[in-house]
Motif scaffolding. Structure first.
Motif, short mmCIF file in Angstrom:
data_model
loop_
_atom_site.label_atom_id
_atom_site.label_comp_id
_atom_site.label_asym_id
_atom_site.label_seq_id
_atom_site.Cartn_x
_atom_site.Cartn_y
_atom_site.Cartn_z
N HIS A 64 -0.14 4.05 -12.95
CA HIS A 64 -0.37 4.67 -14.25
C HIS A 64 0.94 4.73 -15.02
O HIS A 64 1.87 5.42 -14.62
CB HIS A 64 -0.95 6.07 -14.06
CG HIS A 64 -1.24 6.78 -15.34
ND1 HIS A 64 -2.28 6.42 -16.16
CD2 HIS A 64 -0.61 7.80 -15.95
CE1 HIS A 64 -2.28 7.22 -17.22
NE2 HIS A 64 -1.29 8.05 -17.10
N GLN A 65 1.02 3.97 -16.09
CA GLN A 65 2.14 3.94 -17.01
C GLN A 65 3.50 3.77 -16.34
O GLN A 65 4.40 4.61 -16.48
CB GLN A 65 2.13 5.18 -17.91
CG GLN A 65 0.90 5.25 -18.76
CD GLN A 65 0.92 6.40 -19.75
OE1 GLN A 65 1.87 7.16 -19.82
NE2 GLN A 65 -0.12 6.50 -20.53
N PRO A 66 3.67 2.67 -15.60
CA PRO A 66 4.99 2.42 -15.03
C PRO A 66 5.98 2.05 -16.13
O PRO A 66 5.59 1.46 -17.13
CB PRO A 66 4.74 1.23 -14.10
CG PRO A 66 3.56 0.53 -14.70
CD PRO A 66 2.72 1.61 -15.31
N TYR A 111 2.25 7.39 -10.49
CA TYR A 111 2.05 7.94 -11.82
C TYR A 111 3.40 8.12 -12.49
O TYR A 111 4.25 8.85 -11.99
CB TYR A 111 1.34 9.30 -11.78
CG TYR A 111 -0.15 9.21 -11.65
CD1 TYR A 111 -0.96 9.05 -12.76
CD2 TYR A 111 -0.75 9.28 -10.40
CE1 TYR A 111 -2.34 8.97 -12.64
CE2 TYR A 111 -2.12 9.20 -10.27
CZ TYR A 111 -2.91 9.05 -11.39
OH TYR A 111 -4.27 8.97 -11.27
N GLY A 112 3.60 7.43 -13.63
CA GLY A 112 4.81 7.62 -14.42
C GLY A 112 6.09 7.24 -13.71
O GLY A 112 7.16 7.73 -14.07
N ASP A 162 -0.97 6.62 3.28
CA ASP A 162 -1.21 7.12 1.92
C ASP A 162 0.11 7.56 1.31
O ASP A 162 0.76 8.48 1.82
CB ASP A 162 -2.18 8.29 2.01
CG ASP A 162 -2.84 8.63 0.69
OD1 ASP A 162 -2.39 8.14 -0.35
OD2 ASP A 162 -3.81 9.41 0.72
N LEU A 163 0.54 6.91 0.21
CA LEU A 163 1.78 7.25 -0.47
C LEU A 163 1.49 7.53 -1.93
O LEU A 163 0.94 6.68 -2.63
CB LEU A 163 2.80 6.10 -0.33
CG LEU A 163 4.15 6.30 -0.99
CD1 LEU A 163 4.89 7.50 -0.39
CD2 LEU A 163 4.99 5.03 -0.85
N LEU A 164 1.85 8.75 -2.37
CA LEU A 164 1.66 9.16 -3.76
C LEU A 164 3.02 9.44 -4.37
O LEU A 164 3.77 10.27 -3.85
CB LEU A 164 0.78 10.41 -3.83
CG LEU A 164 -0.65 10.22 -3.35
CD1 LEU A 164 -0.76 10.60 -1.89
CD2 LEU A 164 -1.58 11.05 -4.19
N LEU A 165 3.33 8.77 -5.48
CA LEU A 165 4.61 8.93 -6.16
C LEU A 165 4.35 9.35 -7.60
O LEU A 165 3.63 8.67 -8.33
CB LEU A 165 5.39 7.60 -6.14
CG LEU A 165 5.64 6.99 -4.77
CD1 LEU A 165 6.29 5.62 -4.91
CD2 LEU A 165 6.50 7.91 -3.92
N TYR A 166 4.94 10.48 -7.99
CA TYR A 166 4.77 11.01 -9.34
C TYR A 166 6.14 11.13 -10.01
O TYR A 166 7.03 11.80 -9.47
CB TYR A 166 4.11 12.39 -9.30
CG TYR A 166 2.70 12.36 -8.78
CD1 TYR A 166 1.63 12.10 -9.62
CD2 TYR A 166 2.44 12.58 -7.43
CE1 TYR A 166 0.33 12.07 -9.13
CE2 TYR A 166 1.15 12.55 -6.93
CZ TYR A 166 0.10 12.30 -7.79
OH TYR A 166 -1.19 12.26 -7.30
N ASP A 167 6.31 10.47 -11.15
CA ASP A 167 7.53 10.56 -11.94
C ASP A 167 8.79 10.28 -11.12
O ASP A 167 9.81 10.93 -11.27
CB ASP A 167 7.64 11.94 -12.61
CG ASP A 167 6.49 12.20 -13.55
OD1 ASP A 167 6.11 11.28 -14.29
OD2 ASP A 167 5.96 13.33 -13.54
N CYS A 168 8.72 9.31 -10.25
CA CYS A 168 9.86 8.94 -9.41
C CYS A 168 10.59 7.75 -10.03
O CYS A 168 10.00 6.94 -10.74
CB CYS A 168 9.40 8.56 -8.00
SG CYS A 168 8.73 9.95 -7.07
#
Length: 146
Positions: A92-94, A69-70, A45-51
């Motif tokens: 989400h919105q790349p 995300y973003g 499981d990999l979650l990336l936010y604003d990266c």
């Protein structure tokens, strides 16, 4: 890159027990996903936010869930996501990212929000939809820039 984003030394990701990673506001250098593949053999499981993603390929043999995300790429580019065991994908919105999905036959659920992509053409949309054709639960939002 914003002042709050920092470069992440991807060599620290070496654990035979790590199953989930969440990252926010970091710059992921070239080689990040290769290191995860080698150093974290149980990562699911990999979650990336604003990266900011410096790799041109997101690949993993073990990932089941990928959430972005973003996230953005430094320059507009086609970037490949290759993960044969991926069952859930959220993009989400790349920014500066034309997604190319390769080897995602296990994908069951996908949520893709492509707002705003200025350079996303009809061919790119056709390729994306073709690669998602086997997904059982698909949510797709696309808002063209005018």
């Amino acid at each position: 890159m914003d002042a709050h984003e920092s470069h992440l030394d991807h060599t620290v990701f070496t654990s035979c027990y790590l199953g989930r990673i969440t990252l926010k506001n970091v710059f992921l250098d070239q080689g990040f996903f290769e290191q995860l593949e080698i150093g974290c053999p149980l990562l699911q499981d990999l979650l990336l936010y604003d990266c900011i993603i410096g790799d041109d390929e997101i690949s993993s043999e073990t990932l089941n869930v990928l959430t972005m995300y973003g996230c953005q790429f430094p320059t507009l580019q086609e970037s490949c996501i290759s993960a044969p065991n991926l069952t859930s994908l959220i993009m989400h919105q790349p920014e500066n990212f034309v997604p190319v999905l390769d080897d995602v036959a296990s994908l069951v659920t996908a949520t893709v929000d492509l707002f705003p992509l200025i350079e996303f053409c009809a061919y790119d949309m056709r390729q994306l939809l073709w690669s998602l054709s086997g997904v059982r639960n698909l949510d797709l939002d696309y808002y063209a820039c005018v």
